[in-house]
Design an enzyme around this catalytic site. Structure first.
Site, PDB file in Angstrom:
ATOM      1  N   SER A   1     -11.871  72.034  67.030  1.00  0.00           N
ATOM      2  CA  SER A   1     -12.207  70.752  67.647  1.00  0.00           C
ATOM      3  C   SER A   1     -13.159  71.020  68.791  1.00  0.00           C
ATOM      4  O   SER A   1     -13.072  72.072  69.444  1.00  0.00           O
ATOM      5  CB  SER A   1     -10.939  70.091  68.187  1.00  0.00           C
ATOM      6  OG  SER A   1     -11.282  69.019  69.039  1.00  0.00           O
TER       7      SER A   1
ATOM      8  N   TYR B   1      -3.382  71.281  73.482  1.00  0.00           N
ATOM      9  CA  TYR B   1      -4.202  71.189  72.264  1.00  0.00           C
ATOM     10  C   TYR B   1      -5.578  71.823  72.493  1.00  0.00           C
ATOM     11  O   TYR B   1      -6.040  72.649  71.695  1.00  0.00           O
ATOM     12  CB  TYR B   1      -4.344  69.721  71.868  1.00  0.00           C
ATOM     13  CG  TYR B   1      -5.202  69.473  70.658  1.00  0.00           C
ATOM     14  CD1 TYR B   1      -4.704  69.665  69.375  1.00  0.00           C
ATOM     15  CD2 TYR B   1      -6.520  69.020  70.791  1.00  0.00           C
ATOM     16  CE1 TYR B   1      -5.489  69.426  68.257  1.00  0.00           C
ATOM     17  CE2 TYR B   1      -7.311  68.778  69.685  1.00  0.00           C
ATOM     18  CZ  TYR B   1      -6.793  68.980  68.422  1.00  0.00           C
ATOM     19  OH  TYR B   1      -7.573  68.742  67.315  1.00  0.00           O
TER      20      TYR B   1
HETATM   21  P1  NAP Z   1      -2.836  65.007  60.886  1.00  0.00           P
HETATM   22  O1  NAP Z   1      -3.151  63.791  60.103  1.00  0.00           O
HETATM   23  O2  NAP Z   1      -1.926  64.923  62.052  1.00  0.00           O
HETATM   24  O3  NAP Z   1      -2.309  66.137  59.870  1.00  0.00           O
HETATM   25  C1  NAP Z   1      -1.879  67.358  60.363  1.00  0.00           C
HETATM   26  C2  NAP Z   1      -1.349  68.173  59.224  1.00  0.00           C
HETATM   27  O4  NAP Z   1      -0.853  69.431  59.754  1.00  0.00           O
HETATM   28  C3  NAP Z   1      -0.175  67.529  58.504  1.00  0.00           C
HETATM   29  O5  NAP Z   1      -0.268  67.800  57.124  1.00  0.00           O
HETATM   30  C4  NAP Z   1       1.023  68.242  59.104  1.00  0.00           C
HETATM   31  O6  NAP Z   1       2.169  68.262  58.271  1.00  0.00           O
HETATM   32  C5  NAP Z   1       0.432  69.628  59.210  1.00  0.00           C
HETATM   33  N1  NAP Z   1       1.253  70.531  60.014  1.00  0.00           N
HETATM   34  C6  NAP Z   1       1.649  70.415  61.296  1.00  0.00           C
HETATM   35  N2  NAP Z   1       2.425  71.446  61.661  1.00  0.00           N
HETATM   36  C7  NAP Z   1       2.515  72.265  60.576  1.00  0.00           C
HETATM   37  C8  NAP Z   1       3.169  73.476  60.305  1.00  0.00           C
HETATM   38  N3  NAP Z   1       3.936  74.093  61.218  1.00  0.00           N
HETATM   39  N4  NAP Z   1       3.019  74.046  59.074  1.00  0.00           N
HETATM   40  C9  NAP Z   1       2.272  73.441  58.127  1.00  0.00           C
HETATM   41  N5  NAP Z   1       1.647  72.263  58.312  1.00  0.00           N
HETATM   42  C10 NAP Z   1       1.775  71.676  59.528  1.00  0.00           C
HETATM   43  O7  NAP Z   1      -4.174  65.677  61.450  1.00  0.00           O
HETATM   44  P2  NAP Z   1      -5.712  65.580  60.988  1.00  0.00           P
HETATM   45  O8  NAP Z   1      -6.376  64.576  61.838  1.00  0.00           O
HETATM   46  O9  NAP Z   1      -5.803  65.495  59.509  1.00  0.00           O
HETATM   47  O10 NAP Z   1      -6.207  67.002  61.511  1.00  0.00           O
HETATM   48  C11 NAP Z   1      -6.527  68.085  60.647  1.00  0.00           C
HETATM   49  C12 NAP Z   1      -7.241  69.142  61.472  1.00  0.00           C
HETATM   50  O11 NAP Z   1      -8.419  68.574  62.087  1.00  0.00           O
HETATM   51  C13 NAP Z   1      -6.403  69.685  62.631  1.00  0.00           C
HETATM   52  O12 NAP Z   1      -6.660  71.068  62.780  1.00  0.00           O
HETATM   53  C14 NAP Z   1      -6.947  68.938  63.838  1.00  0.00           C
HETATM   54  O13 NAP Z   1      -6.730  69.628  65.047  1.00  0.00           O
HETATM   55  C15 NAP Z   1      -8.413  68.834  63.478  1.00  0.00           C
HETATM   56  N6  NAP Z   1      -9.119  67.758  64.191  1.00  0.00           N
HETATM   57  C16 NAP Z   1      -8.808  66.465  63.955  1.00  0.00           C
HETATM   58  C17 NAP Z   1      -9.502  65.468  64.638  1.00  0.00           C
HETATM   59  C18 NAP Z   1      -9.239  63.998  64.394  1.00  0.00           C
HETATM   60  O14 NAP Z   1      -9.889  63.170  65.053  1.00  0.00           O
HETATM   61  N7  NAP Z   1      -8.359  63.626  63.493  1.00  0.00           N
HETATM   62  C19 NAP Z   1     -10.507  65.808  65.560  1.00  0.00           C
HETATM   63  C20 NAP Z   1     -10.779  67.158  65.779  1.00  0.00           C
HETATM   64  C21 NAP Z   1     -10.089  68.129  65.078  1.00  0.00           C
HETATM   65  P3  NAP Z   1       3.374  67.154  58.405  1.00  0.00           P
HETATM   66  O15 NAP Z   1       2.949  65.982  57.580  1.00  0.00           O
HETATM   67  O16 NAP Z   1       4.562  67.890  57.872  1.00  0.00           O
HETATM   68  O17 NAP Z   1       3.493  66.821  59.865  1.00  0.00           O
END
Ligand code: NAP
Length: 229
Positions: free
Chosen positions: A136, A151
């Site tokens: 990020s 984070y």
């Molecule tokens: P999200 O919707 O919150 O999904 C997060 C995923 O990580 C879920 O599948 C969750 O599983 C899984 N997870 C959490 N802890 C885990 C563990 N211990 N073992 C295995 N899986 C685990 O997030 P997202 O927005 O799709 O984000 C995906 C990536 O993009 C992340 O690395 C995030 O930091 C990055 N990112 C996102 C944004 C944004 O605006 N969304 C911006 C910058 C970077 P559960 O369903 O079991 O909780």
């Protein structure tokens, strides 16, 4: 046929990465910490998508996935470290709880480290690999703010890990390790006000997952453009 491992593949950006990799003819191991959620997500996707449980904080869970990959496919050519948690949105750095820091770093930094340690040796044997650490811009030291300290710190550490692993692999010209920022994306983590769709968020990651042999390694990108570390 190439095999990809995607962590946190049951929802959000991870699920979209699985969908697009499978559409490109890649065999996808859609992993999630809840086996039932992995199954449900994999069943909803066309292509060769195999559900497998994986909790990135659990070494035994990583070992079990590795044993499965070695037995079935020998190697996973593509590794997407996507799973992450955000627990401290709105918290000031001077009041962040150290236990929260620990929990976030456990998932967002030690998780990808464990998985790289497990799967990159297989890539080294094969002489091919594409690793994408989903980071990020919150982890950019150049642009660092007081936003979500645990984070942001975890993503800065993930960026550092990306550089270190890329350097460790400098003798392996066809293994590429990069960090990607998907931008602000509408997911459970990003919330409904985010401007980007999961398709737009996944694009930066997909590009790095499918780099050609002369592609970059050790970089930090969003939309194909280098970001400041
Ligand atoms: P999200 O919707 O919150 O999904 C997060 C995923 O990580 C879920 O599948 C969750 O599983 C899984 N997870 C959490 N802890 C885990 C563990 N211990 N073992 C295995 N899986 C685990 O997030 P997202 O927005 O799709 O984000 C995906 C990536 O993009 C992340 O690395 C995030 O930091 C990055 N990112 C996102 C944004 C944004 O605006 N969304 C911006 C910058 C970077 P559960 O369903 O079991 O909780």
């Amino acid at each position: 046929m190439q095999t990809a491992i995607v962590t946190g593949g049951n929802r959000g950006i991870g699920l979209e990465i699985c969908r697009q990799l499978a559409a490109q003819g890649v065999r996808v191991l859609l992993t999630a910490r809840d086996a039932g959620k992995a199954e449900a997500a994999a069943n909803g996707l066309p292509g060769e998508v195999i559900a497998h449980p994986l909790d990135v904080t659990d070494g035994a869970s990583v070992d079990a996935l590795k044993a499965f990959v070695v037995k079935q496919y020998g190697v996973a050519e593509i590794l997407i470290n996507n799973a992450a948690i955000l627990l401290d949105d709105g918290v000031d750095v001077l009041s962040v709880d150290v236990e929260t820091m620990r929990e976030v770093v456990e998932t967002n930094v030690y998780g990808p480290l464990r998985i790289c340690e497990a799967f990159i040796p297989l890539m080294k044997e094969r002489g091919y690999g594409r690793v994408v650490n989903v980071s990020s811009e919150a982890g950019s030291l150049t642009n660092m703010t007081n936003y979500a300290p645990a984070y942001s710190m975890s993503k800065a550490a993930l960026n550092a890990l990306t550089r270190m692993i890329a350097d460790s692999l400098r003798g392996y010209k066809n293994i590429k390790v990069n960090a990607a920022c998907p931008g602000w994306v509408r997911t459970e983590m990003g919330g409904s006000n985010a401007p980007r769709s999961v398709e737009q968020g996944a694009a930066s990651i997909l590009q790095l997952a499918t780099l050609p042999e002369n592609g970059v390694s050790g970089g930090f990108f969003r939309d194909g453009k280098a970001l400041a570390w």
